[in-house]
Design a protein around this motif. Sequence first.
Motif, PDB file in Angstrom:
ATOM      1  N   THR A 261       0.832  -1.209   0.000  1.00 27.15           N
ATOM      2  CA  THR A 261       0.000   0.000   0.000  1.00 27.15           C
ATOM      3  C   THR A 261       0.867   1.260   0.000  1.00 27.15           C
ATOM      4  N   GLU A 262       2.189   1.055   0.037  1.00 35.89           N
ATOM      5  CA  GLU A 262       3.110   2.190  -0.081  1.00 35.89           C
ATOM      6  C   GLU A 262       3.594   2.264  -1.538  1.00 35.89           C
ATOM      7  N   GLY A 263       4.438   3.233  -1.837  1.00 37.41           N
ATOM      8  CA  GLY A 263       4.991   3.322  -3.187  1.00 37.41           C
ATOM      9  C   GLY A 263       6.031   2.234  -3.422  1.00 37.41           C
ATOM     10  N   ASP A 264       6.115   1.718  -4.655  1.00 36.81           N
ATOM     11  CA  ASP A 264       7.136   0.700  -4.946  1.00 36.81           C
ATOM     12  C   ASP A 264       8.537   1.311  -5.038  1.00 36.81           C
ATOM     13  N   ASP A 265       8.601   2.651  -4.987  1.00 38.86           N
ATOM     14  CA  ASP A 265       9.913   3.314  -5.072  1.00 38.86           C
ATOM     15  C   ASP A 265      10.493   3.671  -3.697  1.00 38.86           C
ATOM     16  N   LYS A 266       9.869   3.162  -2.615  1.00 38.04           N
ATOM     17  CA  LYS A 266      10.389   3.425  -1.258  1.00 38.04           C
ATOM     18  C   LYS A 266      11.885   3.135  -1.131  1.00 38.04           C
ATOM     19  N   PRO A 267      12.381   2.030  -1.712  1.00 35.45           N
ATOM     20  CA  PRO A 267      13.811   1.720  -1.519  1.00 35.45           C
ATOM     21  C   PRO A 267      14.753   2.806  -2.025  1.00 35.45           C
ATOM     22  N   ILE A 268      14.395   3.491  -3.125  1.00 33.90           N
ATOM     23  CA  ILE A 268      15.327   4.541  -3.579  1.00 33.90           C
ATOM     24  C   ILE A 268      14.986   5.901  -2.982  1.00 33.90           C
ATOM     25  N   LYS A 269      13.772   6.015  -2.378  1.00 38.04           N
ATOM     26  CA  LYS A 269      13.463   7.267  -1.688  1.00 38.04           C
ATOM     27  C   LYS A 269      14.086   7.296  -0.298  1.00 38.04           C
TER      28      LYS A 269
ATOM     29  N   ASP B  27       3.947  -2.176  -8.084  1.00 37.52           N
ATOM     30  CA  ASP B  27       4.546  -3.114  -9.034  1.00 37.52           C
ATOM     31  C   ASP B  27       5.689  -3.851  -8.339  1.00 37.52           C
ATOM     32  N   ILE B  28       5.452  -5.131  -8.055  1.00 40.46           N
ATOM     33  CA  ILE B  28       6.407  -5.853  -7.207  1.00 40.46           C
ATOM     34  C   ILE B  28       7.749  -6.067  -7.912  1.00 40.46           C
ATOM     35  N   GLU B  29       7.729  -6.212  -9.241  1.00 42.95           N
ATOM     36  CA  GLU B  29       8.988  -6.382  -9.971  1.00 42.95           C
ATOM     37  C   GLU B  29       9.811  -5.095  -9.920  1.00 42.95           C
ATOM     38  N   LYS B  30       9.121  -3.967 -10.041  1.00 43.71           N
ATOM     39  CA  LYS B  30       9.794  -2.670  -9.936  1.00 43.71           C
ATOM     40  C   LYS B  30      10.409  -2.517  -8.549  1.00 43.71           C
ATOM     41  N   ALA B  31       9.624  -2.868  -7.527  1.00 41.08           N
ATOM     42  CA  ALA B  31      10.115  -2.737  -6.149  1.00 41.08           C
ATOM     43  C   ALA B  31      11.371  -3.573  -5.962  1.00 41.08           C
ATOM     44  N   ARG B  32      11.354  -4.806  -6.483  1.00 39.19           N
ATOM     45  CA  ARG B  32      12.521  -5.685  -6.361  1.00 39.19           C
ATOM     46  C   ARG B  32      13.732  -5.088  -7.077  1.00 39.19           C
ATOM     47  N   ALA B  33      13.479  -4.467  -8.258  1.00 35.02           N
ATOM     48  CA  ALA B  33      14.586  -3.853  -9.009  1.00 35.02           C
ATOM     49  C   ALA B  33      15.183  -2.675  -8.225  1.00 35.02           C
ATOM     50  N   PHE B  34      14.315  -1.878  -7.597  1.00 37.71           N
ATOM     51  CA  PHE B  34      14.805  -0.756  -6.799  1.00 37.71           C
ATOM     52  C   PHE B  34      15.627  -1.264  -5.602  1.00 37.71           C
ATOM     53  N   ILE B  35      15.144  -2.327  -4.973  1.00 41.66           N
ATOM     54  CA  ILE B  35      15.865  -2.885  -3.829  1.00 41.66           C
ATOM     55  C   ILE B  35      17.250  -3.348  -4.267  1.00 41.66           C
ATOM     56  N   GLN B  36      17.305  -3.998  -5.432  1.00 40.91           N
ATOM     57  CA  GLN B  36      18.592  -4.480  -5.942  1.00 40.91           C
ATOM     58  C   GLN B  36      19.543  -3.352  -6.263  1.00 40.91           C
ATOM     59  N   GLN B  37      18.974  -2.236  -6.737  1.00 42.35           N
ATOM     60  CA  GLN B  37      19.820  -1.069  -7.019  1.00 42.35           C
ATOM     61  C   GLN B  37      20.486  -0.575  -5.751  1.00 42.35           C
ATOM     62  N   VAL B  38      19.711  -0.550  -4.661  1.00 38.80           N
ATOM     63  CA  VAL B  38      20.235  -0.006  -3.412  1.00 38.80           C
ATOM     64  C   VAL B  38      21.185  -0.991  -2.750  1.00 38.80           C
ATOM     65  N   LYS B  39      20.791  -2.263  -2.714  1.00 36.14           N
ATOM     66  CA  LYS B  39      21.635  -3.276  -2.074  1.00 36.14           C
ATOM     67  C   LYS B  39      21.480  -4.586  -2.830  1.00 36.14           C
ATOM     68  N   HIS B  40      22.478  -4.895  -3.631  1.00 37.34           N
ATOM     69  CA  HIS B  40      22.334  -6.011  -4.572  1.00 37.34           C
ATOM     70  C   HIS B  40      22.153  -7.363  -3.883  1.00 37.34           C
ATOM     71  N   ASP B  41      22.637  -7.490  -2.629  1.00 34.58           N
ATOM     72  CA  ASP B  41      22.558  -8.807  -1.979  1.00 34.58           C
ATOM     73  C   ASP B  41      21.496  -8.859  -0.877  1.00 34.58           C
ATOM     74  N   LEU B  42      20.520  -7.940  -0.915  1.00 32.25           N
ATOM     75  CA  LEU B  42      19.479  -7.944   0.123  1.00 32.25           C
ATOM     76  C   LEU B  42      18.388  -8.954  -0.242  1.00 32.25           C
TER      77      LEU B  42
END
Lengths: 113, 244
Positions: free
Chosen positions: B166-174, B199-214
Amino acid sequence: MHELSIVMNIIDIVDREVAQAGGGKVEDVELDIGLLSTVQMEAFDFAWQQGVRNTILQDAGLTVNHIDGSAHCNDCDANFRVDEVFDPCPACNGHFIRITAGKELRVRSLTII
Amino acid sequence: MCATCGCSTDTHAPAHDHRHDHGHKTILHLEQDILQQNNLLAERNRGFFEGRNILALNLVSSPGSGKTSLLERTLTDLRSSIDFAVIEGDQRTSRDADRIHATGTKVTQINTGKGCHLDAHMVMHALQGMKPHADSVLFIENVGNLVCPAMFDLGEQERVVIMSVTEGDDKPIKYPDMFHSSTLCIINKTDLLPYVTFDIEKARAFIQQVKHDLPVIEVSCTTGEGLSQWYEWLKSKVPAAQEA
């Protein structure tokens, strides 16, 4: 607003170090703050102004050295500057990177008179 | 001055007022980490956990992502196999502690007042009061805030960041610092995916950008979907029981 906690920590450190040095008036305090350290400088300046009142740092000058973020690419071994922890490697565009500088948060030196 | 640990909370009176009037300056080169006091107390907590063979996890997220609901489910589902304790951090009220208490788990509430994060000092005093059992798992539910708690090591072994659909999928880069410092990411409320634009795939991509091994685990505390994966991850982190 963790910046206020940071200011209070700085005051504690300076209190302790000045007492250990035998007292004195603090003329200047020099900080290293990395640009990836999650300190927002506007919030920090505000917290500083309010936080140092009636403390040992009330009349002290403040020098802040801002340290750029750097990273190392684990894929292609490039070393480069980053503005954000999620910036990709400019050489190979990968995200397999390790932050090497920019997280600093230190009291570098104190000038006592 | 804190009577228990000797840490200074009084910042208003310099210990000495010994002025040097002979006109020379002294420069002290300190190179001292500003959060050193917190980091020292965090190491002390970490030593306590190691000595008692306790797995400590720091749960961080924005308010309303479902930290307490995830805890309620976890405590209820696993209590027959794991001995749990919980430290709850909130600005005000003991509502979360009451919810945890209702599951039959040992719980302590920390109210930070105006504070926006838990620090190692608060956790140390909470530990002194609650005395968690040896060989247990301790959840520390931080104040709901994706910014400030990132800087404060509590002495935990694992930091779990929770986001919900229910939050934005861009939280990891914000809020990259929190994701960058975590060791597991949970995406909660996946049962609501059909109704939101997340968009769960987008969220996963953002997470990987921030920390590739999370590592990322998708769960729904309402339907129970994905919880078994979280439980497996948790059990894999629990240290083997100490020999008596």
